[in-house]
Design a protein around this motif. Structure first.
Motif, mmCIF file in Angstrom:
data_model
loop_
_atom_site.group_PDB
_atom_site.id
_atom_site.type_symbol
_atom_site.label_atom_id
_atom_site.label_comp_id
_atom_site.label_asym_id
_atom_site.label_seq_id
_atom_site.Cartn_x
_atom_site.Cartn_y
_atom_site.Cartn_z
ATOM 1 N N UNK A 117 -44.298 21.149 -25.411
ATOM 2 C CA UNK A 117 -43.996 20.117 -26.411
ATOM 3 C C UNK A 117 -44.803 18.871 -26.085
ATOM 4 N N UNK A 118 -44.945 17.995 -27.074
ATOM 5 C CA UNK A 118 -45.711 16.776 -26.882
ATOM 6 C C UNK A 118 -45.125 15.941 -25.735
ATOM 7 N N UNK A 119 -43.797 15.898 -25.655
ATOM 8 C CA UNK A 119 -43.147 15.089 -24.612
ATOM 9 C C UNK A 119 -43.505 15.619 -23.215
ATOM 10 N N UNK A 120 -43.438 16.937 -23.072
ATOM 11 C CA UNK A 120 -43.753 17.536 -21.773
ATOM 12 C C UNK A 120 -45.217 17.279 -21.405
ATOM 13 N N UNK A 121 -46.101 17.426 -22.397
ATOM 14 C CA UNK A 121 -47.522 17.170 -22.145
ATOM 15 C C UNK A 121 -47.742 15.736 -21.677
ATOM 16 N N UNK A 122 -47.067 14.809 -22.363
ATOM 17 C CA UNK A 122 -47.231 13.397 -21.993
ATOM 18 C C UNK A 122 -46.706 13.140 -20.587
ATOM 19 N N UNK A 123 -45.597 13.785 -20.276
ATOM 20 C CA UNK A 123 -44.997 13.632 -18.958
ATOM 21 C C UNK A 123 -45.953 14.142 -17.869
ATOM 22 N N UNK A 124 -46.532 15.314 -18.108
ATOM 23 C CA UNK A 124 -47.461 15.899 -17.140
ATOM 24 C C UNK A 124 -48.719 15.039 -16.988
ATOM 25 N N UNK A 125 -49.213 14.530 -18.117
ATOM 26 C CA UNK A 125 -50.401 13.671 -18.085
ATOM 27 C C UNK A 125 -50.105 12.414 -17.263
#
Ligand code: ADP
Ligand code: MG
Length: 371
Positions: A117-125
């Motif tokens: 999900x976009x949220x997870x991607x942002x968190x990982x980034x």
């Protein structure tokens, strides 16, 4: 993740008009990289470093041999399925994307069950950015960053998928001297924190020595020596390795072994127990010289350079291969600047002998009778 290179060979067709046949860029390279180590792949330009790295990444296929990540044979696995993070000399960021979008990029291609999900991607980034300390720069474009910051973004992008193996090809070459030093410490810290098995390619021996658990010294596609940096420095297997490591470089003389003694010119400078009479190369590390007016080796003094903690005595000798001898002496020593001659003793463990034809190391027996 343990990485195994098994008889890895890569040949390229030679496209030159005159030269025929093929270029052996990597020749029968076998090595088991222990889990979590940082390996410095070191050698002069054209020796096959990038080819080795590209074989590991899957960007090119070997002519012969195999690659294992852990127990998995990845030799025929495409690059995108290997789980490697890659960083090159030129940062190759997408100029129209922000730092955050650049770092997230590798995550956006994940398909099916791995889709995030976009949220997870942002968190990982954000986590990757934090690791390289650029979390304040997330909304900038690459053109608004310094070279060092751009390279950090590239490293964060390589780390965002938490790769099984991190591959760095001369990642510091585009940075100025100060940033190079800082960024290499940074890479070492990140590597320790994440424990990701890492291969770091460089032609800079000091860089490789300073950050690697182990270095691999290559020349013309052939691995010459693998070992801990200090071990390789203290025990080079051949003249090439001895000359490639160390600044100032090692001083190479033409010498003669006569009656278990090393002669440089007419002077006997060292006991060489167990070495048969022959012509040799005698190589002495700069720190292997000790000033002594009654020393064993006389050289013609050229100049003395003050370097703060140490002084560098520059001299010449007719048996020297090369132009000048550089010896590093503690600045507490007094050198007569006016003298035409300077005499040295040599530290035995800083002198290496090499066969004149093969340039392989000749070992001197220790007093105890051991080799
Ligand atoms: P390094 O990274 O150590 O400078 P490379 O691995 O790039 O060296 O190159 C090793 C050798 O293989 C060189 O002689 C180079 O010219 C040759 N080589 C590399 N890539 C190719 C290619 N795609 N085609 C032909 N020869 C190549
Ligand atoms: Mg290269």
């Amino acid at each position: 993740m343990k990485v195994v290179l098994q008889n890895l060979t890569k040949k390229f067709p030679n496209r030159g008009r005159k030269a025929r046949g093929e270029v052996i860029a990597v020749n029968d390279f076998s090595f088991e990289i222990p889990d979590g180590e940082l390996i410095g792949l070191l050698g002069p330009s054209g020796c096959g470093k990038s080819t080795t790295l590209n074989l590991l990444s899957g960007l090119i296929k070997p002519t012969d041999g195999k690659i294992f990540f852990g127990e998995d044979d990845v030799t025929n696995l495409p690059a995108e399925h290997r789980g490697v993070g890659l960083v090159f000399q030129n940062y190759a960021l997408y100029p129209h994307l922000t730092v955050k979008q650049n770092i997230m990029f590798p995550l956006q291609n994940l398909k099916g069950a791995k889709k995030l999900t976009k949220e997870v991607m942002q968190q990982k980034a954000y986590e990757a950015a934090k690791l390289v300390q650029i979390e304040e720069l997330m909304d900038r474009k690459p053109s608004e960053l310094s070279g060092g910051q751009q390279q950090r973004v590239a490293i964060a992008r390589a780390l965002v998928k938490m790769p099984r193996v991190l591959l760095l090809d001369e990642p510091l070459s585009n940075l100025d001297a100060h940033l190079r030093l800082q960024t290499r410490e940074e890479i070492r810290r990140i590597q320790r924190e994440t424990g990701i098995t890492t291969v770091f390619v460089t032609h800079d021996q000091e860089e490789a020595m300073s950050i690697s658990d182990r270095i691999v010294v290559m020349k013309d596609g052939v691995v010459h020596q693998i070992g801990k940096p200090q071990e390789v420095y203290d025990n080079p297997v051949n003249l090439f390795v001895a000359k490639f490591l160390g600044t100032p470089p090692i001083n190479v003389f033409s010498g003669t072994i006569r009656g278990q003694k090393l002669f440089i010119g007419e002077e006997a400078v060292l006991e060489t127990l167990g070495v048969p009479d022959q012509e040799v190369y005698a190589a002495i590390r700069p720190e292997g010289f000790v000033l002594n007016p009654k020393g064993v080796l006389g050289c013609t003094l050229k100049q003395v350079e003050v370097m703060g903690r140490d002084i560098s005595v520059v001299s010449t000798h007719e048996a020297l291969e090369g132009t000048t001898i550089r010896s590093i002496i503690s600045s507490e020593s007094k050198v007569e600047l006016e003298a035409a001659q300077v005499r040295f003793d040599v530290k035995p463990h800083k002198v290496f002998l090499f066969n004149k034809e093969t340039e392989e190391r000749i070992c001197i027996k220790k007093e105890t009778g051991e080799a």
